[in-house]
Design an enzyme around this catalytic site. Structure first.
Site: not given
Length: 345
Positions: A129, A249
């Site tokens: 990710c 994130h």
């Protein structure tokens, strides 16, 4: 997309599996038949997809007989069932780290290196990710002038540790605010012998430490970026940090390019890149933040500025939804690309 493939979701009850289902509904992904697979613990449970009730089946090799696309949510089971599914003619799009660095397996971000899909042998790997979100900001820059060096610090949401990570942040926050003791069990990594609270805390440690004192998560960013961009000469210095954020994130990045680029050229390149958006208005205090990039498809880039000392370096800040673009959406986009280009037989 005229073809309607038979689709199986492996790990349908987890955070990424649930996101697969949401995205299939949202994006109206076509399928003629859908199978929801999980461990024996979840077998027999019922789930609704597009108004139809499905029964979770235990994942076995024979589960993939007649399946065209296998969306694997990740986990150690990929290593076993991935090759078994591929052997049966299923195209596996895998979220685990099992196949990412296998030279026979393409590692793909559809906006960045879709051409690599063509040489798959039944398995296509989804990158980590943090790598995906970084490259969504850096590939448009790389296309203007080749990247020579990257210094990146990540601020990674607990969703990267799965549903258990999300639950742990919720439970610890409630305990802390009540003045009760916190009992961490998941972070920095479930496999480790020692755990720290993530509520009201930062943990500069994701996955295990390697011999070079970088973590496995940090080296994933190095190795995967080299593979995706087909350039092992790019110098990459990563620090990965877990933060008390649920699902999006963020990353602070310094990127040095072969030629000196203007801020305007960088902004223009990113804004024209599919899946990336510039959100960068210092005067109005506008910049990407995890709270506001969660549930979004795109990655957002801001704080774009020339480095003070290095004329060939640009500093920027990027944020994107870990469960979406960092996992399920990226995998589904690979499947969508293959359908659009008639690559599903």
């Amino acid at each position: 997309m005229t073809k309607k493939p038979v689709v199986a979701i492996l790990g349908a009850t987890g955070a990424v599996g649930q996101e697969f289902i949401r995205l299939i509904e949202e994006r109206e992904f076509p399928y003629s038949k859908l199978k929801l697979l999980a461990s024996i613990r979840s077998a027999g449970k019922k789930m609704m997809v597009n108004g139809t009730e499905y029964t979770i089946e235990e994942a076995r090799p024979e589960s993939f007989d007649g399946v065209d696309i296998g969306l694997f949510a990740g986990g150690s089971i990929s290593k076993t069932l991935g090759p078994e599914a591929a052997k049966r003619g299923c195209i596996v799009i895998d979220n685990s780290s099992a196949f990412r660095m296998d030279p026979a397996v393409p590692l793909v971000v559809p906006e960045v290196n879709p051409e690599d899909i063509a040489w798959h042998n039944g398995i296509i790997a989804n990158p980590n990710c943090s790598t995906i979100i970084m490259l969504m900001a850096l590939k448009p820059i790389h296309d203007v002038s080749p990247i020579k060096k990257i210094i990146v610090s990540t601020y990674q949401a607990v969703s990267g540790a799965g549903k258990e990570g999300i639950d742990e942040l919720k439970e610890e926050t409630e305990a802390y605010l009540k003045g009760e003791e916190m009992h961490p069990k998941i972070l920095p990594s479930k496999s480790l012998h020692k755990h720290y609270p993530i509520a009201f805390n930062l943990i500069p440690h994701i996955d295990v430490f390697l011999e070079n004192d970088y973590t496995k998560e940090e080296m994933k960013m190095v190795n995967e970026t080299h593979k995706i961009l087909h350039d092992t000469a790019i110098a990459i210095s990563p620090t990965t940090v877990r933060v008390p954020v649920f699902r999006s994130h963020a990353e602070s990045i310094q990127v040095e390019t072969e030629a000196a680029l203007t801020v305007e050229a960088v902004r223009r390149a990113i804004d024209q890149f599919p899946g990336a958006q510039v959100l960068d208005n210092p005067d109005k205090m506008e910049y990407p933040m995890p709270l506001y990039t969660s549930e979004k498809y795109d990655c957002y880039v801001g704080r774009i500025r020339k480095d003070i000392y290095n004329p060939k370096a640009i500093n920027l800040w990027v944020s994107g939804d870990q469960i979406r673009k960092g996992a399920a959406l990226n995998a589904l986009q690979i499947a969508e690309y293959m359908l659009a280009h008639d690559m599903i037989k």
